[in-house]
Every structure is written in C-alpha cells, then in structure tokens.
Design a protein around this motif. Structure first.
Motif, PDB file in Angstrom:
ATOM      1  N   ASP A   1      22.483  35.291  35.282  1.00  0.00           N
ATOM      2  CA  ASP A   1      23.509  34.254  35.290  1.00  0.00           C
ATOM      3  C   ASP A   1      24.501  34.528  36.420  1.00  0.00           C
ATOM      4  OD1 ASP A   1      25.349  32.312  34.699  1.00  0.00           O
ATOM      5  OD2 ASP A   1      26.098  33.270  32.876  1.00  0.00           O
ATOM      6  N   PRO A   2      24.761  33.558  37.290  1.00  0.00           N
ATOM      7  CA  PRO A   2      25.654  33.793  38.437  1.00  0.00           C
ATOM      8  C   PRO A   2      27.137  33.714  38.086  1.00  0.00           C
ATOM      9  CG  PRO A   2      24.833  31.559  38.511  1.00  0.00           C
ATOM     10  CD  PRO A   2      24.145  32.214  37.337  1.00  0.00           C
ATOM     11  N   TYR A   3      27.484  33.532  36.803  1.00  0.00           N
ATOM     12  CA  TYR A   3      28.896  33.325  36.464  1.00  0.00           C
ATOM     13  C   TYR A   3      29.768  34.508  36.879  1.00  0.00           C
ATOM     14  CZ  TYR A   3      33.157  32.202  33.940  1.00  0.00           C
ATOM     15  OH  TYR A   3      34.466  31.922  33.639  1.00  0.00           O
ATOM     16  N   GLN A   4      29.364  35.735  36.510  1.00  0.00           N
ATOM     17  CA  GLN A   4      30.206  36.890  36.804  1.00  0.00           C
ATOM     18  C   GLN A   4      30.348  37.117  38.301  1.00  0.00           C
ATOM     19  OE1 GLN A   4      32.061  38.353  34.697  1.00  0.00           O
ATOM     20  NE2 GLN A   4      31.208  37.415  32.844  1.00  0.00           N
ATOM     21  N   ALA A   5      29.235  36.961  39.040  1.00  0.00           N
ATOM     22  CA  ALA A   5      29.320  37.087  40.499  1.00  0.00           C
ATOM     23  C   ALA A   5      30.211  35.997  41.075  1.00  0.00           C
ATOM     24  CB  ALA A   5      27.927  37.014  41.110  1.00  0.00           C
ATOM     25  N   GLY A   6      30.135  34.801  40.486  1.00  0.00           N
ATOM     26  CA  GLY A   6      30.968  33.698  40.952  1.00  0.00           C
ATOM     27  C   GLY A   6      32.439  33.949  40.702  1.00  0.00           C
ATOM     28  N   MET A   7      32.772  34.494  39.526  1.00  0.00           N
ATOM     29  CA  MET A   7      34.171  34.785  39.227  1.00  0.00           C
ATOM     30  C   MET A   7      34.709  35.869  40.163  1.00  0.00           C
ATOM     31  SD  MET A   7      36.913  34.152  37.624  1.00  0.00           S
ATOM     32  CE  MET A   7      36.420  33.062  36.276  1.00  0.00           C
ATOM     33  N   LYS A   8      33.884  36.880  40.431  1.00  0.00           N
ATOM     34  CA  LYS A   8      34.304  37.943  41.344  1.00  0.00           C
ATOM     35  C   LYS A   8      34.565  37.370  42.740  1.00  0.00           C
ATOM     36  CE  LYS A   8      32.889  42.456  43.147  1.00  0.00           C
ATOM     37  NZ  LYS A   8      31.828  43.505  43.125  1.00  0.00           N
ATOM     38  N   MET A   9      33.668  36.511  43.222  1.00  0.00           N
ATOM     39  CA  MET A   9      33.848  35.905  44.543  1.00  0.00           C
ATOM     40  C   MET A   9      35.053  34.981  44.554  1.00  0.00           C
ATOM     41  SD  MET A   9      32.893  35.552  47.688  1.00  0.00           S
ATOM     42  CE  MET A   9      31.221  36.214  47.807  1.00  0.00           C
ATOM     43  N   ARG A  10      35.213  34.208  43.510  1.00  0.00           N
ATOM     44  CA  ARG A  10      36.337  33.268  43.436  1.00  0.00           C
ATOM     45  C   ARG A  10      37.666  34.012  43.530  1.00  0.00           C
ATOM     46  NH1 ARG A  10      37.050  28.705  38.585  1.00  0.00           N
ATOM     47  NH2 ARG A  10      38.667  27.456  39.628  1.00  0.00           N
ATOM     48  N   ARG A  11      37.759  35.126  42.810  1.00  0.00           N
ATOM     49  CA  ARG A  11      38.983  35.914  42.858  1.00  0.00           C
ATOM     50  C   ARG A  11      39.182  36.570  44.221  1.00  0.00           C
ATOM     51  NH1 ARG A  11      41.729  36.781  38.287  1.00  0.00           N
ATOM     52  NH2 ARG A  11      40.808  36.096  36.314  1.00  0.00           N
ATOM     53  N   ALA A  12      38.092  37.039  44.830  1.00  0.00           N
ATOM     54  CA  ALA A  12      38.197  37.686  46.138  1.00  0.00           C
ATOM     55  C   ALA A  12      38.665  36.714  47.205  1.00  0.00           C
ATOM     56  CB  ALA A  12      36.846  38.286  46.524  1.00  0.00           C
ATOM     57  N   VAL A  13      38.208  35.466  47.121  1.00  0.00           N
ATOM     58  CA  VAL A  13      38.528  34.478  48.154  1.00  0.00           C
ATOM     59  C   VAL A  13      39.867  33.788  47.888  1.00  0.00           C
ATOM     60  CG1 VAL A  13      37.786  32.300  49.221  1.00  0.00           C
ATOM     61  CG2 VAL A  13      36.111  34.096  48.741  1.00  0.00           C
ATOM     62  N   LEU A  14      40.094  33.384  46.653  1.00  0.00           N
ATOM     63  CA  LEU A  14      41.288  32.596  46.343  1.00  0.00           C
ATOM     64  C   LEU A  14      42.449  33.435  45.831  1.00  0.00           C
ATOM     65  CD1 LEU A  14      39.670  29.494  44.599  1.00  0.00           C
ATOM     66  CD2 LEU A  14      40.296  29.774  47.005  1.00  0.00           C
ATOM     67  N   GLY A  15      42.168  34.644  45.362  1.00  0.00           N
ATOM     68  CA  GLY A  15      43.231  35.504  44.867  1.00  0.00           C
ATOM     69  C   GLY A  15      43.371  35.446  43.358  1.00  0.00           C
ATOM     70  N   ASP A  16      43.742  36.572  42.780  1.00  0.00           N
ATOM     71  CA  ASP A  16      43.894  36.649  41.328  1.00  0.00           C
ATOM     72  C   ASP A  16      44.953  35.688  40.812  1.00  0.00           C
ATOM     73  OD1 ASP A  16      41.974  38.619  41.004  1.00  0.00           O
ATOM     74  OD2 ASP A  16      43.396  40.252  41.286  1.00  0.00           O
ATOM     75  N   ALA A  17      46.061  35.575  41.534  1.00  0.00           N
ATOM     76  CA  ALA A  17      47.157  34.729  41.047  1.00  0.00           C
ATOM     77  C   ALA A  17      46.706  33.276  40.907  1.00  0.00           C
ATOM     78  CB  ALA A  17      48.354  34.825  41.984  1.00  0.00           C
ATOM     79  N   HIS A  18      45.982  32.778  41.909  1.00  0.00           N
ATOM     80  CA  HIS A  18      45.510  31.390  41.857  1.00  0.00           C
ATOM     81  C   HIS A  18      44.527  31.204  40.711  1.00  0.00           C
ATOM     82  CE1 HIS A  18      44.054  27.475  43.305  1.00  0.00           C
ATOM     83  NE2 HIS A  18      42.850  27.937  42.990  1.00  0.00           N
ATOM     84  N   VAL A  19      43.546  32.101  40.612  1.00  0.00           N
ATOM     85  CA  VAL A  19      42.515  31.950  39.579  1.00  0.00           C
ATOM     86  C   VAL A  19      43.120  32.108  38.190  1.00  0.00           C
ATOM     87  CG1 VAL A  19      40.340  32.862  38.674  1.00  0.00           C
ATOM     88  CG2 VAL A  19      40.687  32.682  41.144  1.00  0.00           C
ATOM     89  N   ASP A  20      44.038  33.068  38.030  1.00  0.00           N
ATOM     90  CA  ASP A  20      44.675  33.247  36.732  1.00  0.00           C
ATOM     91  C   ASP A  20      45.454  32.001  36.317  1.00  0.00           C
ATOM     92  OD1 ASP A  20      43.672  35.789  36.502  1.00  0.00           O
ATOM     93  OD2 ASP A  20      45.517  36.793  37.148  1.00  0.00           O
ATOM     94  N   ALA A  21      46.114  31.375  37.298  1.00  0.00           N
ATOM     95  CA  ALA A  21      46.870  30.146  36.987  1.00  0.00           C
ATOM     96  C   ALA A  21      45.934  29.026  36.553  1.00  0.00           C
ATOM     97  CB  ALA A  21      47.696  29.722  38.203  1.00  0.00           C
ATOM     98  N   VAL A  22      44.803  28.897  37.234  1.00  0.00           N
ATOM     99  CA  VAL A  22      43.831  27.865  36.869  1.00  0.00           C
ATOM    100  C   VAL A  22      43.292  28.119  35.470  1.00  0.00           C
ATOM    101  CG1 VAL A  22      41.542  26.922  37.404  1.00  0.00           C
ATOM    102  CG2 VAL A  22      43.186  27.327  39.250  1.00  0.00           C
ATOM    103  N   MET A  23      42.933  29.375  35.191  1.00  0.00           N
ATOM    104  CA  MET A  23      42.365  29.704  33.886  1.00  0.00           C
ATOM    105  C   MET A  23      43.398  29.553  32.766  1.00  0.00           C
ATOM    106  SD  MET A  23      39.292  30.181  34.410  1.00  0.00           S
ATOM    107  CE  MET A  23      38.235  30.359  35.850  1.00  0.00           C
ATOM    108  N   ALA A  24      44.654  29.797  33.081  1.00  0.00           N
ATOM    109  CA  ALA A  24      45.704  29.638  32.069  1.00  0.00           C
ATOM    110  C   ALA A  24      45.851  28.175  31.659  1.00  0.00           C
ATOM    111  CB  ALA A  24      47.030  30.185  32.596  1.00  0.00           C
TER     112      ALA A  24
END
Length: 424
Positions: A300-323
């Motif tokens: 499943d590519p989900y975990q690799a996708g989340m890792k890449m998403r955070r690396a490219v967009l930043g934890d703060a952005h991804v955390d805000a989206v997920m919140a």
C-alpha cells in the motif's frame, strides 16, 4: 575521486597509540576544535579521535543527508584505521550519530555520552526552513545567530574572542553540506527506539540550553535503559566550550567507570556529581493507528505517500490539513496521500526539484493560486532557488499567459519573502 575517499571523514588523533579509542563528534556548524579544551586531560587516558562533518573545517564537501549516512562514513573511516571498538561522545548532531551507532552497530560502541542531544531535534520544518534560508542567503544569517544559540549571554559578553571564533566556524562551512546536515536532523527521530540503546550512557546538558535543553535530556534518560543525567550549570548548547572543566570531568569519570572491559587498568578520577537515574518525564506516545490498507496485491503506497507529503509540504501544513479532516473530507485526503503522493511523487523518473517545476507550471496554467502558494514553499524545500522559481514563472508567461503569470508572481513573491527572511 574514489568512493573510498568520499566515504571517509576528516579526522585527527591525540593520545597514546596503544590506548583505547575515544571518539568525539562535533555539533552542526562547528569543527573538531570545539573539543580542544577537553583534549589535554582525555588524551592522557585515551587515544582520542576527533572528526569533522562533511564540508566543515575544510573537510571535503561531500554532503550526507541522513544521520545514518554520517554514521556509516564514520565507521568506514574507523575501518580504514583498524579501529573496531570505541567509546563515543557527541554533541548535538554528533550525539545523533552516537545514538545511531549504538542502535545499528552495538558491537562497536563500548559506552556512550550524549551532549546537548535529543531523540528528535525540534521539528522537521524548523531544519528545512533553516536550509531554505541558507540556500537563499548563504551562511551569514546562521553565523550571526550562532552565539545566541550556543552560549549564555554572560559568556558571550565576557568572551568576545570565542564568540568571533564560533561565528567564523559557521561562515567557513560549505553551504551545501550545512543544508544536507539540516536535512539529516529534520529526518532524525529515534524516540521509539531508545529502549534498544544497550550501552552505559551519560546524558549531559547545559542548564541554560535553549536548543536541546534539560527536557530533551530527560527524555533520553527516560528511554535509554542504562542512562544517567548530568546537568551543567551556567552552560548553553556548546557546554564543552562554555564549561570545559566540568564537561571534561564528567566525561572522564563516565568513560573510566562505565567501560569496565577495557579500562580496568586506569584508576577512575574523583566522581563528579551525577544524578541517579531519573523517572520518566513523559511517555513516548504509541505509533499512529494504521491507515486503511488498499487490497491491490502489492504494498500500500499510503505510508510512503504520507512521508513524501510531509517531506515536500512540511509537517505544519500536513498537520493542519489532517486536523481539519472529517467524515466529508477524509476519503479525499486518503486518496491524494495514497495516489498523488504515494504513487506519483515517489516515482524515480524525476527528482523532486523537477517535479516542483512541473507542479508550479501546472498550477499557474490552472489558476490554482492557493495551491501555488504552498507549492512555492515546497519548491524551496525541494532545493529550487528563488531565481529558479522566477525562471519557471517567466516560462509560464509564454505558455500559460501573461495574466496568469502576473498573478503567480504576486503569490510566489510573498511566499519567497516570508520563507527566505531569517527569523529572529
């Protein structure tokens, strides 16, 4: 240049050739000279090896973008020198290298000292932001802010020559290697693995350290089974420089008493005050619940996708989206994480810089200015300079239209100014 030389670190030895080896690892932006005031005493008992990070102190500028890579280069250097088992003390990123060695190569490390270290150094965003600032402005902002990160105000006021020495260490570092080291710290997180550090460990921290302070030190002590805490009063991040006598005494006592199998011939120095093992100050949180798995007959590519998403967009952005995620948006967020980030951004055909160029162009063409803002930020994180982003947008003026490029320039200019202005 041969692969062997690229994988070697710059080093120097002090002390008797037949003594057990003690390795001292430096902090980001420093050289092996940060340990100068420990050498006279430590080299009486040990064969002390100090090393420089890539591109630091005139070392060859072969960037290493992970702590694992730095640890492997150190081991390659030691293998060339015939050093098999050793004691290790490291400051900040040098401490991270020590933890990595103890986790991945426990048979090589006899005992460990972690100075101003942490199982996770701030947030990934903080260090990637630092890389963006250096890529745009060079190392001068980091050099000018180093004294306030490294020393107490009283020490900086009383020791202007040492402060200037510290500033010059940063200014003479290779920018690409500094950025790579920031990437290494951004990705470093061993909180869940501390229980596997199986060697006697001294965790040493300055009481005034605002970078990796007593809280981080207590997290290390809580997680490492055989660890003790030593708090150095009146010291900040570079405690070996600011309080050299105290740090030297603590290190000498730790290595002389903890390394029983090879140091029995050396009498232990008088014991300094070290705390007994402390109770945990916080529990390490459990891993995030597993995300739904796609039944596709492959990983499943989900975990690799989340890792890449955070690396490219930043934890703060991804955390805000997920919140903000709820029943209405959850499936969509899972879709883009799995397919946009896990299937497409992780493909090997294009590097991340090129993918950022393509993405910026597509967003300009589609008029998606909100997404253009955070993908401009992502482009900087992926290594594009402001000048290269400007060229991409000029190119879009021809193929996407001048009005679209005009709007894009306004968005990108605001983001670049925000991201590349050194923060106080």
């Amino acid at each position: 240049m041969s692969e062997t030389k690229i994988n070697m670190l710059q080093y120097r030895f002090d002390g008797p050739e037949d003594a057990p080896v003690l390795i001292l690892g430096p902090s980001l932006g420093t050289t092996w000279h940060m340990w100068d005031r420990q050498i006279a005493e430590l080299s009486e008992r040990w064969r002390v090896l100090r090393f420089d990070l890539p591109g630091h102190g005139g070392a060859p500028a072969h960037p290493a973008t992970s702590v694992t890579a730095l640890a492997e280069r150190l081991l390659a250097t030691l293998d060339q020198l015939g050093v098999q088992r050793f004691g290790y003390a490291g400051c900040s990123i040098g401490g991270a290298v020590g933890i990595e060695l103890a986790l991945r190569h426990p048979h090589r490390v006899a005992t460990l000292a972690l100075v101003a270290a942490s199982p996770r150094f701030g947030t990934a965003d903080e260090f990637r932001q630092r890389g963006v600032v250096v890529r745009t402005n060079g190392l001068d902002p980091m050099a000018r802010s180093a004294p306030e990160r490294w020393f107490t105000q009283a020490f900086a006021a009383a020791q202007p020559a040492i402060v200037e020495w510290a500033v010059q260490m940063v200014r003479t570092t290779d920018p690409g290697c500094y950025i790579a080291a920031c990437e290494a710290l951004a990705a470093f997180d061993v909180r869940a693995e501390l229980g596997r550090v199986g060697v006697p460990t001294l965790v040493l921290v300055g009481s005034e350290d605002q970078v990796t302070g007593p809280a981080e030190a207590r997290t290390l002590v809580a997680g490492i089974p055989d660890a003790r805490l030593a708090l150095v009063p009146g010291a900040s991040h570079l405690a070996p420089v600011e309080q050299p006598a105290a740090v030297t005494d603590l290190l000498a006592h730790h290595f002389a008493t903890a390394w029983h199998d090879t140091l029995t011939a050396f009498p232990a120095p008088p014991a300094p005050v070290i705390s007994a093992p402390v109770a945990p100050v916080a529990e390490i949180g459990p891993a995030s619940p597993e995300q739904p798995q796609a039944h596709t007959g492959r990983t499943d590519p989900y975990q690799a996708g989340m890792k890449m998403r955070r690396a490219v967009l930043g934890d703060a952005h991804v955390d805000a989206v997920m919140a903000d995620e709820d029943d209405f948006t959850g499936d969509f967020q899972e879709l883009i994480t799995r397919y946009a980030w896990g299937e497409v951004w992780t493909r090997e055909g294009l590097d991340r810089r090129t993918r950022s160029c393509v993405t910026l162009t597509a967003l300009v063409a589609g008029g998606h200015l909100d997404e253009l803002a955070f993908h401009t930020r992502a482009a900087l994180r992926n290594g594009l300079t402001p000048a290269e982003i400007r060229e991409v947008l000029i190119h879009t003026a021809v193929y996407c239209g001048v009005p679209a490029a005009n709007s894009a320039f306004k968005v990108a200019q605001a983001v670049i100014q925000e991201e590349t202005t050194p923060r106080a």
